[in-house]
Design a protein around this motif. Structure first.
Motif, PDB file in Angstrom:
ATOM      1  N   UNK A 159       0.845  -1.194   0.000  1.00  0.00           N
ATOM      2  CA  UNK A 159       0.000   0.000   0.000  1.00  0.00           C
ATOM      3  C   UNK A 159       0.877   1.239   0.000  1.00  0.00           C
ATOM      4  N   UNK A 160       0.249   2.368  -0.266  1.00  0.00           N
ATOM      5  CA  UNK A 160       0.999   3.618  -0.163  1.00  0.00           C
ATOM      6  C   UNK A 160       1.052   3.998   1.310  1.00  0.00           C
ATOM      7  N   UNK A 161       2.232   4.410   1.780  1.00  0.00           N
ATOM      8  CA  UNK A 161       2.386   4.754   3.195  1.00  0.00           C
ATOM      9  C   UNK A 161       2.258   6.269   3.378  1.00  0.00           C
ATOM     10  N   UNK A 162       2.281   6.700   4.619  1.00  0.00           N
ATOM     11  CA  UNK A 162       2.186   8.123   4.896  1.00  0.00           C
ATOM     12  C   UNK A 162       3.366   8.870   4.292  1.00  0.00           C
ATOM     13  N   UNK A 210       4.070   5.768  -8.819  1.00  0.00           N
ATOM     14  CA  UNK A 210       3.654   4.511  -9.464  1.00  0.00           C
ATOM     15  C   UNK A 210       2.474   3.901  -8.728  1.00  0.00           C
ATOM     16  N   UNK A 211       2.543   3.912  -7.404  1.00  0.00           N
ATOM     17  CA  UNK A 211       1.442   3.342  -6.633  1.00  0.00           C
ATOM     18  C   UNK A 211       0.159   4.137  -6.861  1.00  0.00           C
ATOM     19  N   UNK A 212       0.300   5.460  -6.917  1.00  0.00           N
ATOM     20  CA  UNK A 212      -0.893   6.287  -7.121  1.00  0.00           C
ATOM     21  C   UNK A 212      -1.523   5.971  -8.475  1.00  0.00           C
ATOM     22  N   UNK A 213      -0.671   5.865  -9.498  1.00  0.00           N
ATOM     23  CA  UNK A 213      -1.214   5.555 -10.830  1.00  0.00           C
ATOM     24  C   UNK A 213      -1.934   4.216 -10.818  1.00  0.00           C
ATOM     25  N   UNK A 214      -1.388   3.275 -10.073  1.00  0.00           N
ATOM     26  CA  UNK A 214      -1.926   1.929 -10.101  1.00  0.00           C
ATOM     27  C   UNK A 214      -3.229   1.822  -9.313  1.00  0.00           C
ATOM     28  N   UNK A 215      -3.281   2.544  -8.188  1.00  0.00           N
ATOM     29  CA  UNK A 215      -4.439   2.392  -7.299  1.00  0.00           C
ATOM     30  C   UNK A 215      -5.286   3.656  -7.251  1.00  0.00           C
ATOM     31  N   UNK A 262     -11.278   6.923  -3.544  1.00  0.00           N
ATOM     32  CA  UNK A 262     -12.488   6.502  -2.824  1.00  0.00           C
ATOM     33  C   UNK A 262     -12.342   6.490  -1.318  1.00  0.00           C
ATOM     34  N   UNK A 263     -11.102   6.382  -0.866  1.00  0.00           N
ATOM     35  CA  UNK A 263     -10.883   6.192   0.571  1.00  0.00           C
ATOM     36  C   UNK A 263     -10.194   7.418   1.152  1.00  0.00           C
ATOM     37  N   UNK A 264     -10.932   8.225   1.916  1.00  0.00           N
ATOM     38  CA  UNK A 264     -10.326   9.424   2.509  1.00  0.00           C
ATOM     39  C   UNK A 264      -9.115   9.072   3.371  1.00  0.00           C
ATOM     40  N   UNK A 265      -9.173   7.914   4.027  1.00  0.00           N
ATOM     41  CA  UNK A 265      -8.071   7.534   4.907  1.00  0.00           C
ATOM     42  C   UNK A 265      -6.777   7.381   4.095  1.00  0.00           C
ATOM     43  N   UNK A 266      -6.909   6.694   2.952  1.00  0.00           N
ATOM     44  CA  UNK A 266      -5.715   6.494   2.109  1.00  0.00           C
ATOM     45  C   UNK A 266      -5.270   7.829   1.530  1.00  0.00           C
TER      46      UNK A 266
END
Lengths: 220, 167
Positions: free
Chosen positions: B41-44, B100-105, B111-115
């Motif tokens: 996952x993408x981290x902080x 890269x993670x942002x592009x992928x997910x 959709x997820x404010x937390x992420x």
């Protein structure tokens, strides 16, 4: 589906592992006078001719390439020490001997750039290659013990390169075992075709949080 | 596990104040980079750390310029340059993995404010533009040609309750 997440995202290339290893400290004996270097990664020097100094490996190699120093090979890189390690590795089927986390990369960098500073370089080199082979064979044997009851795998004293090579496989294997063991995690066939492979379930966290730990122990 | 996932949370960073002070920022950046690479996952986003590292990079760039004009020994200058290159490489690689993670997910993230709260301001902008482009692309290519009930980008049809994309 989560088990098929991009493996290239979770592993380090050989160059990247080497990049990390280049920050390990080695001892050099400079042959020039140079003021202290205040780098982003720390302060080194000042340097005086013939007075030994600790610097990161990348700096040592850079100076060596320009003929400004000799590198003192680390203590474990002697025929005597390596022979002991090799024998111990051969004697035990399970246990891995303690070697620096980056022994593969450090020794390769030194062989490439400072071979004239290593006594008995051919012998040392072949010993390290033997140790590598024996250890890797052992890693493969250890992995055979993976079964459907395993939630995690712990092998002590693995080195960076070894962890890096097996990480994607172990992560996926544990993932697959976990999924086949829990029917509720297998989505029903009709929906699976349309879903994006992004379900980050607890199972994913469990086995994909593969960490790159510097104490040389592999945990998933 | 704990060390990998806890890295991004502010609470932990505060608790580790002692070790933070004694650890150089590059070392912390290297840790963040490794975690980001290994995590699915993408981290902080490490806001403060990245700001400090960028500051150090700029400082070193200025130092190198001064050195060159002051006629300092070219060997010293080239060593400073190598140190700078290494730091820049780490920083770029860290930012690039996140992109890269942002592009992928992107749908999951939007959709997820937390992420979404884990992204930096610029990354949020990037994620938004990515999603918009993808939406427009799907809209023009496929969705506008489907029956009205099936034009939602996230759901298979209007009556479906579940988001099929971005979960």
């Amino acid at each position: 589906m989560a088990g098929q997440s991009d493996p290239h995202l979770s592993i380090f290339s050989a160059e990247e592992v080497e990049f990390i290893a280049e920050d390990e400290m080695v001892e050099i004996v400079p042959n020039l006078r140079m003021d202290a270097l205040n780098f982003i990664c720390g302060d080194f020097g000042p340097f005086f001719p013939q007075i030994a100094n600790q610097v990161p490996l990348w700096l040592a190699v850079a100076l060596k390439k320009r003929g400004k120093c000799t590198i003192r090979p680390p203590q474990w890189m002697t025929i005597e020490k390596l022979t002991q390690v090799l024998e111990a590795e051969r004697d035990s089927q399970r246990v891995f001997e303690q070697l620096p986390f980056h022994y593969v990369e450090i020794s390769r960098l030194l062989f490439d750039h400072a071979r004239d500073d290593i006594p008995d370089v051919y012998m040392v080199r072949s010993l390290i290659e033997d140790i590598r082979d024996v250890r890797f064979h052992k890693v493969e044997t250890s992995l055979e013990t993976l079964n459907e009851r395993a939630l995690a795998l712990k092998i002590n004293n693995l080195s960076a390169m070894e962890v890096n090579i097996v990480r994607p496989f172990v992560g996926r294997a544990l993932q697959a075992f976990y999924k086949h063991d829990s029917p509720e995690l297998i989505p029903d066939q009709e929906r699976v075709l349309d879903r994006r492979p992004q379900v980050v379930s607890n199972a994913t966290r469990l086995s994909y949080g593969a960490i790159f730990r510097t104490n040389g122990c592999l945990e998933f | 596990m704990a060390s990998a996932s806890g890295e991004g949370s502010p609470a932990r960073v505060d608790g580790d104040y002692e070790s933070l002070v004694s650890t150089p920022d590059v070392e912390l950046l290297k840790r963040a980079w490794r975690n980001e690479k290994a995590a699915p996952e993408i981290l902080h986003f490490q806001t403060d750390l990245i700001r400090r590292v960028i500051g150090q990079i700029q400082l070193t760039e200025e130092t190198i310029e001064e050195f060159s004009s002051d006629g300092i020994d070219p060997l010293t200058v080239s060593l400073y340059q190598m140190d700078l290159d290494r730091t820049q490489y780490l920083l770029r690689s860290y930012l690039r993995i996140r992109l890269q993670k942002i592009e992928k997910y992107m749908f999951h993230i939007s959709n997820k404010p937390e992420v979404q709260s884990r992204l930096s301001g610029q990354e949020k902008g990037f994620a938004r533009r990515c999603t918009e482009d993808m939406e427009r692309h799907l809209e023009e290519g496929v969705l506008s040609k489907l029956p009205e009930n099936y034009q939602d980008i996230l759901k298979q049809s209007i009556i479906s309750e579940e988001n099929d994309m971005g979960n």
